[in-house]
Design a protein around this motif. Structure first.
Motif, short mmCIF file in Angstrom:
data_model
loop_
_atom_site.label_atom_id
_atom_site.label_comp_id
_atom_site.label_asym_id
_atom_site.label_seq_id
_atom_site.Cartn_x
_atom_site.Cartn_y
_atom_site.Cartn_z
N ARG A 28 -6.00 -6.45 -9.81
CA ARG A 28 -6.65 -5.29 -10.20
C ARG A 28 -6.67 -5.15 -11.81
O ARG A 28 -6.00 -5.78 -12.47
CB ARG A 28 -6.41 -3.97 -9.29
N VAL A 41 -4.12 -8.51 -5.65
CA VAL A 41 -4.61 -7.89 -4.51
C VAL A 41 -4.14 -8.77 -3.29
O VAL A 41 -3.31 -9.86 -3.50
CB VAL A 41 -6.31 -8.01 -4.64
N ASP A 49 0.68 -1.11 0.03
CA ASP A 49 0.03 -0.04 0.13
C ASP A 49 0.70 1.39 0.05
O ASP A 49 1.13 1.89 1.15
CB ASP A 49 -1.04 0.02 1.31
#
Length: 469
Positions: A169, A175, A45
């Protein structure tokens, strides 16, 4: 088979106490089995990851006894991106996944209802890779997926109720579900010990393991940690950061002992036990699956017990960050040159019996190192009533002529002052305590007066008397 467990936090914030509990359980299990503890930082992230959060994870693990150099890693999930994409391609090439460009609104328009999950529209209309094409796993139409769990038995999930879930994605990036599985495969993880909140993902991940041709790990989902309202601990609502407890003055030994009681208990109706006992007795299959209440009051009491058990010299050392200040702990109200190590050593054993977290040491001893005490106005108002001025005058007069300035002599002298006025010692000493320390509670008064010294004590009592004019 060598047991290999992993702890895989994300560097997106402070270190959660629930994560610390899971880390300890993994750590102990690996040690018991002669296995390996792997630390993997799930740093994909990019928008939320920060290097300081990674350092915070390492520092927090150090603090609870999982020290750098004693485990494998840290590995970083971002370094395995090539393996993630390769696994996605294998799943597509084998027919176990397909590309789809459907949005939630598309599905809702086709089904004419609120979105209830993907409807499988592109199962037989594979678009192939492309911009905006997400890759979905083709969930089996029939049968069940059984998760064999050391704590929860065999939760069973009907495959028809598991939608064809996204594994990559529209930009091609995998993911969490897929990346997590691939990392565990790559690192040879044999046992996944993690929080119950991940259980709903487990059948999907087990299907991915099977589809990639690798035997799934042994699962163990430990109970969710809840607050007093039985709500899952939340960073927004609850005090959950391990660093916050460390900076407040919780001892590492007390914290890790307490964390291990969240869902498990040692034998013999005991709670506070040596760490060696926990390492010896802990069993994953004995963990209670029910939600575990994180009781901060109980933890605080635990910490007080651990503080009182310290040798005095160790207690003095443990207090130093709060007596001097650090990068994360605020400096005390006195100047460094005002601190008297000998005076602190003289009262340390008394303070040790009265505090439950190390940060409480400052308000207990600040009167020794300040030119004048920090007056608690509420305590002043409550204590300094009619008769207090005369009582202070009498105490000053008696103390001025005292031959020996020691706790016993001070006590007997003040008792005599009170007796002349029909007062018990508690009532007599209250104005003196507030005058000298600024508070109504704290260390034993007469020992405090002895360490403070005659001149400073009398100066404060006279100053308080003048304030009462």
């Amino acid at each position: 088979m060598t047991v290999r467990v992993r702890f895989a936090p994300s560097p997106t914030g402070m270190f959660h106490v629930g994560g610390a509990r899971s880390a300890l359980q993994n750590w102990i299990y690996a040690k018991q089995q002669g296995g390996v503890f792997v630390l993997r930082i799930e740093d994909t992230d990019a928008a939320r990851n920060k290097p300081e959060w990674t350092e915070g994870i390492l520092s927090a693990l150090d603090w609870i006894g999982i020290s750098r150099g004693s485990y494998e890693g840290p590995h970083f999930q971002s370094e395995n991106a090539g393996e993630h994409r390769a696994a996605a391609a294998r799943l597509h090439d084998s027919g176990r996944a397909y590309y789809c460009d459907c949005t939630r609104e598309d599905v809702q328009a086709r089904t004419g209802s609120q979105y209830q999950g993907y409807d499988g529209y592109h199962r037989d209309r594979d678009l192939g890779p492309g911009v905006g094409h997400a890759l979905r796993f083709r969930t089996p139409d029939e049968g069940t997926t059984v998760v064999v769990d050391l704590i929860r038995g065999e939760p069973t999930f009907e495959n028809r109720l598991i939608e064809d879930f996204v594994i990559a994605r529209g930009d091609g990036s995998p993911v969490f579900l897929l990346a997590n599985v691939v990392d565990d495969m790559t690192m040879g993880i044999t046992h996944v010990i993690r929080a119950e909140e991940h259980l709903p993902n487990t059948p999907k991940q087990q299907l991915l393991w099977d589809a990639l041709g690798v035997k799934p790990p042994v699962w163990a989902h430990v109970p969710v940690v809840v607050n007093e309202k039985r709500q899952k601990l939340s960073k927004r609502r609850d005090k959950v950061a391990l660093e916050a407890y460390r900076e407040e003055g919780y001892l590492a030994g007390a914290m890790r002992n307490y964390l291990m009681l969240l869902g498990w208990a040692p034998s013999g109706d005991r709670e506070i036990v040596p760490w060696s006992v926990i390492e010896d007795e802990f069993r994953l299959d004995e963990v209670n699956p029910s939600p575990a209440f994180f009781d901060e009051k109980k933890l605080r009491a635990f910490n007080g017990e651990y503080i009182r058990a310290l040798p005095v010299a160790e207690f003095i050392d443990a207090c130093q960050p709060w007596l001097t200040g650090t990068g994360t702990i605020a400096p005390p109200p006195w100047q460094p040159e005002e601190f008297d190590a000998d005076a602190f050593a003289a009262v340390a054993a008394l303070a040790q019996t009265r505090i439950t977290v190390l940060s409480e040491i400052v308000p207990n001893v600040d009167f020794l190192f300040l030119a004048s005490p920090l007056i608690d106005e509420a305590a002043w108002t409550k204590t300094m009533k009619d008769g207090s001025a005369e009582l202070l005058d009498a105490a000053v007069a008696a103390f001025e002529t005292l031959e020996s300035w020691d706790a016993e002599s001070l006590k007997s002298t003040l008792e005599a002052v009170g007796a002349e006025r029909g007062l018990k010692l508690g009532k007599t000493q209250a104005p003196v305590r507030v005058a000298v320390t600024g508070r109504t509670v704290g260390l034993p008064l007469f020992e405090s007066l002895e360490v403070l010294g005659r001149e400073r004590a009398l100066t404060r009592m006279r100053a308080a008397r003048l304030r009462l004019v």
